[in-house]
Design a protein around this motif. Structure first.
Motif, PDB file in Angstrom:
ATOM      1  N   SER A  98       0.842  -1.208   0.000  1.00  0.00           N
ATOM      2  CA  SER A  98       0.000   0.000   0.000  1.00  0.00           C
ATOM      3  C   SER A  98       0.870   1.248   0.000  1.00  0.00           C
ATOM      4  O   SER A  98       0.560   2.234  -0.675  1.00  0.00           O
ATOM      5  CB  SER A  98      -0.931   0.002   1.213  1.00  0.00           C
ATOM      6  OG  SER A  98      -0.189  -0.139   2.404  1.00  0.00           O
ATOM      7  N   LYS A 101       2.177   2.457  -3.274  1.00  0.00           N
ATOM      8  CA  LYS A 101       1.162   3.045  -4.176  1.00  0.00           C
ATOM      9  C   LYS A 101       0.894   4.516  -3.862  1.00  0.00           C
ATOM     10  O   LYS A 101       0.042   5.149  -4.489  1.00  0.00           O
ATOM     11  CB  LYS A 101      -0.176   2.291  -4.053  1.00  0.00           C
ATOM     12  CG  LYS A 101      -0.094   0.814  -4.294  1.00  0.00           C
ATOM     13  CD  LYS A 101      -0.048   0.542  -5.773  1.00  0.00           C
ATOM     14  CE  LYS A 101      -0.052  -0.941  -6.082  1.00  0.00           C
ATOM     15  NZ  LYS A 101       0.798  -1.316  -7.158  1.00  0.00           N
ATOM     16  N   ASP A 125      -4.048   5.670   1.240  1.00  0.00           N
ATOM     17  CA  ASP A 125      -3.708   4.249   1.207  1.00  0.00           C
ATOM     18  C   ASP A 125      -3.450   3.638   2.593  1.00  0.00           C
ATOM     19  O   ASP A 125      -3.789   2.474   2.822  1.00  0.00           O
ATOM     20  CB  ASP A 125      -2.459   4.043   0.333  1.00  0.00           C
ATOM     21  CG  ASP A 125      -2.761   4.342  -1.124  1.00  0.00           C
ATOM     22  OD1 ASP A 125      -3.381   3.492  -1.773  1.00  0.00           O
ATOM     23  OD2 ASP A 125      -2.418   5.444  -1.599  1.00  0.00           O
ATOM     24  N   LYS A 186      -5.446  -1.427  -4.816  1.00  0.00           N
ATOM     25  CA  LYS A 186      -5.856  -0.036  -5.029  1.00  0.00           C
ATOM     26  C   LYS A 186      -6.261   0.124  -6.491  1.00  0.00           C
ATOM     27  O   LYS A 186      -5.540  -0.289  -7.392  1.00  0.00           O
ATOM     28  CB  LYS A 186      -4.672   0.887  -4.728  1.00  0.00           C
ATOM     29  CG  LYS A 186      -4.918   2.354  -5.072  1.00  0.00           C
ATOM     30  CD  LYS A 186      -3.690   3.197  -4.745  1.00  0.00           C
ATOM     31  CE  LYS A 186      -3.913   4.666  -4.986  1.00  0.00           C
ATOM     32  NZ  LYS A 186      -2.760   5.486  -4.530  1.00  0.00           N
ATOM     33  N   SER A 188      -7.088   3.041  -9.108  1.00  0.00           N
ATOM     34  CA  SER A 188      -7.098   4.490  -9.374  1.00  0.00           C
ATOM     35  C   SER A 188      -6.981   4.690 -10.880  1.00  0.00           C
ATOM     36  O   SER A 188      -6.604   3.773 -11.615  1.00  0.00           O
ATOM     37  CB  SER A 188      -5.945   5.182  -8.644  1.00  0.00           C
ATOM     38  OG  SER A 188      -4.716   4.649  -9.058  1.00  0.00           O
ATOM     39  N   ALA A 195      -6.987   6.807  -4.438  1.00  0.00           N
ATOM     40  CA  ALA A 195      -7.821   5.655  -4.803  1.00  0.00           C
ATOM     41  C   ALA A 195      -9.242   6.057  -5.185  1.00  0.00           C
ATOM     42  O   ALA A 195      -9.853   6.897  -4.536  1.00  0.00           O
ATOM     43  CB  ALA A 195      -7.889   4.690  -3.618  1.00  0.00           C
ATOM     44  N   ALA A 198     -10.003   1.404  -2.674  1.00  0.00           N
ATOM     45  CA  ALA A 198      -8.887   0.544  -2.261  1.00  0.00           C
ATOM     46  C   ALA A 198      -9.417  -0.382  -1.175  1.00  0.00           C
ATOM     47  O   ALA A 198     -10.247   0.027  -0.358  1.00  0.00           O
ATOM     48  CB  ALA A 198      -7.732   1.382  -1.727  1.00  0.00           C
TER      49      ALA A 198
END
Ligand SMILES: Cc1cc2nc3c(=O)[nH]c(=O)nc-3n(C[C@H](O)[C@H](O)[C@H](O)COP(=O)(O)OP(=O)(O)OC[C@H]3O[C@@H](n4cnc5c(N)ncnc54)[C@H](O)[C@@H]3O)c2cc1C
Length: 292
Positions: A98, A101, A125, A186, A188, A195, A198
């Protein structure tokens, strides 16, 4: 835009920073990585008169192993340190996944886990992941320290249960049970965006592969990171067949209240909460036993 004029103060200890918060009250803001706060100040959506920098305080950054198998992460630990930690990867890979990201490398080099959690962006995240891992936060204020469960921390959009004279100093993550699987997905529009949805899942199966515990937390689909409690309860005591996974995921849209924006309408986010919960469940189940 440039920020409104402010006074910059470097705190040397947590106690220093707390007494400055007590002194200046709502006129002060803490500065961690500055990745969210400085943008808000430049847009003049935040205009603190005093900016209290936490960066020079010793001991607020780092990853510590607990003898019982859990971990503590200092609030000022930068995202890149978490993303690249072998220790975290070996126990809580969803935290590395996470964190990797978040935004771009520049943001991850400066931004901190404490800043991300205290900022409480509903599409961020880190919040759903620390909730799914049942983390606790150590906060320090004028009357000493207290522990708050991640589950109780996020109150609303950009709002937490922390009072204005408290500082987050540590994130404590408990050891996971054997036969636990984790996953973070996630979704996006572009790499590095916040996100649309997520999903963080931590799931434990017994030796017969019956689900004994499930934690499912989502970002991007409500005014705060939310827990799909009904889905968790539905899974307990069941063997996780394809049909059970489908039915479990179908309970998620009824538990979220997304808003719509240019990245996706409320209906789209709601539909995606089911799609990505299903994907994350399949991935978490496949990961059961991979770490123990
Ligand atoms: C272009 C861009 C893209 C981004 N993309 C993403 C993304 O995809 N996913 C994502 O999750 N995030 C994203 N972020 C946000 C990023 O994760 C930030 O690093 C994070 O939100 C804030 O961390 P920070 O350390 O920079 O905090 P700061 O900006 O310094 O502080 C944020 C807030 O938290 C408070 N605060 C900070 N530390 C503490 C503490 N220890 N105790 C109490 N209060 C504290 C500050 O006073 C401030 O109100 C993005 C940011 C930018 C600019």
């Amino acid at each position: 835009m440039t920020p409104k004029k402010f006074e910059y103060i470097e705190a040397n200890t947590v106690e220093d920073a707390v007494s400055l918060l007590v002194k200046y009250k709502d006129e002060a803001k803490l500065l961690a990585g500055g990745q969210s706060l400085l943008s808000l100040m430049k847009l003049r959506l935040a205009a603190p008169q005093y900016l209290i920098d936490l960066n020079k305080i010793d001991g607020l950054s780092g990853i510590k192993e607990h003898p019982d198998g859990g971990l503590s992460i200092g609030a000022m630990t930068r995202h890149y340190m978490i993303e690249n930690s072998d220790l975290i990867q070996s126990r809580y890979p969803i935290l590395c996944e996470s964190t990797s990201k978040i935004g771009d490398p520049h943001i991850r080099n400066r931004g901190t886990i404490g800043g991300a959690l205290c900022h409480a962006d509903p599409s961020a995240d880190s919040p759903p992941v620390v909730k799914a891992l049942e983390a606790e936060f150590k906060l320090q204020g004028p009357n000493g320290t207290r522990i708050v469960k991640a589950q109780d921390f996020f109150e609303d959009m950009f709002t937490t249960t922390m009072s204005s004279d408290e500082i987050m100093i540590e994130i404590i993550i408990p050891k996971l049970a054997p036969r636990t699987g984790q996953s973070y997905i996630k979704f996006s529009r572009r790499e590095g965006d916040f996100a649309i949805v997520a999903v963080a899942i931590v799931i434990t199966l017994d030796e017969q592969r019956i689900c004994t515990k499930a934690r499912i937390d989502l970002s991007g689909v409500d005014s705060k990171p939310i827990t799909a409690t009904k889905t968790e309860e539905f899974l307990i005591g069941k063997e996780l067949s394809d049909a059970v996974i489908d039915e479990a995921a179908s309970t998620v849209p009824g538990q979220v209240k997304p808003g719509g924006d240019v990245h996706g309408s409320a209906e789209y986010r709601s539909a995606m909460s089911e799609v990505f919960t299903k994907k994350a469940l399949i991935q978490a189940i496949a990961n059961v036993g991979s770490l123990n």
